[in-house]
Write an enzyme that holds these catalytic residues in place. Structure first.
Site, PDB file in Angstrom:
ATOM      1  N   HIS A   1      -5.078  -3.686 -65.513  1.00 54.44           N
ATOM      2  CA  HIS A   1      -4.628  -2.994 -66.722  1.00 54.44           C
ATOM      3  C   HIS A   1      -4.957  -1.517 -66.637  1.00 54.44           C
ATOM      4  CE1 HIS A   1      -8.827  -3.843 -67.810  1.00 54.44           C
ATOM      5  NE2 HIS A   1      -8.732  -3.111 -68.894  1.00 54.44           N
TER       6      HIS A   1
ATOM      7  N   HIS B   1      -6.712   0.745 -68.322  1.00 48.30           N
ATOM      8  CA  HIS B   1      -7.916   1.461 -68.780  1.00 48.30           C
ATOM      9  C   HIS B   1      -8.598   2.224 -67.640  1.00 48.30           C
ATOM     10  CE1 HIS B   1      -8.379  -1.171 -72.644  1.00 48.30           C
ATOM     11  NE2 HIS B   1      -7.561  -0.152 -72.816  1.00 48.30           N
TER      12      HIS B   1
ATOM     13  N   ASP C   1     -11.612   2.783 -66.795  1.00 47.16           N
ATOM     14  CA  ASP C   1     -12.728   2.192 -66.036  1.00 47.16           C
ATOM     15  C   ASP C   1     -12.263   1.150 -65.021  1.00 47.16           C
ATOM     16  OD1 ASP C   1     -12.183   0.564 -68.379  1.00 47.16           O
ATOM     17  OD2 ASP C   1     -14.026  -0.544 -67.966  1.00 47.16           O
ATOM     18  N   HIS C   2     -10.935   0.950 -64.948  1.00 52.25           N
ATOM     19  CA  HIS C   2     -10.365   0.026 -63.947  1.00 52.25           C
ATOM     20  C   HIS C   2      -9.457   0.732 -62.946  1.00 52.25           C
ATOM     21  CE1 HIS C   2     -11.745  -3.701 -66.062  1.00 52.25           C
ATOM     22  NE2 HIS C   2     -11.898  -2.781 -67.007  1.00 52.25           N
TER      23      HIS C   2
ATOM     24  N   HIS D   1      -5.750  -7.675 -74.656  1.00 48.65           N
ATOM     25  CA  HIS D   1      -6.684  -6.552 -74.493  1.00 48.65           C
ATOM     26  C   HIS D   1      -5.872  -5.267 -74.359  1.00 48.65           C
ATOM     27  CE1 HIS D   1     -10.253  -4.380 -73.174  1.00 48.65           C
ATOM     28  NE2 HIS D   1      -9.617  -3.990 -72.090  1.00 48.65           N
TER      29      HIS D   1
ATOM     30  N   ASP E   1     -10.180  -7.595 -68.043  1.00 48.05           N
ATOM     31  CA  ASP E   1     -10.878  -7.635 -69.331  1.00 48.05           C
ATOM     32  C   ASP E   1     -10.254  -8.652 -70.284  1.00 48.05           C
ATOM     33  OD1 ASP E   1     -12.437  -5.665 -68.276  1.00 48.05           O
ATOM     34  OD2 ASP E   1     -11.783  -4.071 -69.636  1.00 48.05           O
TER      35      ASP E   1
ATOM     36  N   HIS F   1     -16.301  -7.132 -65.994  1.00 41.96           N
ATOM     37  CA  HIS F   1     -17.586  -6.585 -66.471  1.00 41.96           C
ATOM     38  C   HIS F   1     -18.709  -7.623 -66.420  1.00 41.96           C
ATOM     39  CE1 HIS F   1     -16.119  -2.767 -68.327  1.00 41.96           C
ATOM     40  NE2 HIS F   1     -14.983  -3.451 -68.415  1.00 41.96           N
TER      41      HIS F   1
HETATM   42 FE    FE Z   1     -13.040  -2.558 -68.738  1.00 47.10          FE
HETATM   43 ZN    ZN Z   2     -10.258  -2.633 -70.404  1.00 48.86          ZN
END
Ligand code: FE
Ligand code: ZN
Length: 254
Positions: A55, A57, A59-60, A113, A132, A170
């Protein structure tokens, strides 16, 4: 059989390096930043063929541009997010297959998400990379979809075989366990799982991956269609998606 290596990023993110020993193909899932991924790739011979994204985001995907530039890796991600993910070489959707060396990943749409979220199921490796959407003892926050969509996404993951290892995005297991126990205090399988996870964390080990079969018995977000569980929550007669929504909203403020 793919070899799978967990790469911790930031405070609690995991990227995963996949290596096919049969032909040397190397792929990485959700590189939120490049530094730790480069260290692992270089230690393994300096080859990175593919990047798989669940996805959009940051942080990915934060490491994508640098990894693509350095290794010429081909970037695979959700087609529906093409407009908000730069560097996508191959957009994929529910039901598509992605070759990772001699292994095959099957794409499962898991919106909720984020609207374009996808998971990669690799049956040959008994592995699902679910970003996530599903966490050990928890699930992702519902940012872009409806609770109904997120519940359906979790059901699509729950339908995979018990032996499937859940490689999530995570290390949230301990906090998830505290919430799970608060809503499901009499679940012995959950208590046993929490004790095991505490022991792992106490010695600095990861709780991820976790077998899906264990999640099916312990994760409250996979059990919203259990009438006994719903009744214990005071939600008898509600639909599974409604029970899921109440659980998710309670977790948001737990
Ligand atoms: Fe994340
Ligand atoms: Zn995420």
């Amino acid at each position: 059989m793919l070899e799978i290596q967990r790469i911790p990023l930031f405070r609690d993110n995991y990227a995963y390096l996949l290596t096919d020993p049969a032909d040397g193909t190397v792929a990485v899932v959700d590189p939120g930043t490049e530094g730790p991924v480069i260290d692992v790739v270089e230690a393994g011979g300096g080859r990175l063929d593919q990047v798989l994204l669940t996805h959009h985001h940051a942080d990915h995907i934060g490491g994508v541009a640098a990894l693509k530039e350095r290794y010429g890796a081909r970037v695979v991600g959700p087609e529906s997010d093409r407009g908000r993910m730069s560097g996508l070489d191959q957009g994929v959707s529910d039901g598509d297959s992605v070759a990772i060396g001699t292994a095959t990943a099957r794409v499962i749409a898991t919106p909720g998400h984020t609207s374009g979220h996808i998971a990669y199921w690799v049956p040959d490796a008994d592995a699902v990379f679910c970003g996530d959407t599903l966490f050990s003892l928890g699930c992702g926050r519902v940012f872009e979809g409806t609770y109904e969509e997120m519940w359906e996404s979790l059901m699509a993951l729950r339908a995979l075989p018990d032996a499937t290892q859940v490689y999530c995005g995570h290390e949230y297991t301990e906090a998830n366990g505290r919430f799970a126990l608060s809503v499901d205090p009499d679940n012995d399988a959950l208590k046993a799982e929490i004790a095991q996870d505490r022991a792992l964390r106490a010695r600095g080990d990861a709780t991820v991956p976790c077998p899906l079969g264990v999640e099916k018995r312990t994760n409250p977000f996979l059990r919203a269609d259990d009438p006994h569980f719903a009744a214990a929550l005071g939600l008898a007669g509600k639909s599974a998606a409604e029970v899921f929504a109440v659980l998710r909203q309670r977790k948001d403020t737990f």
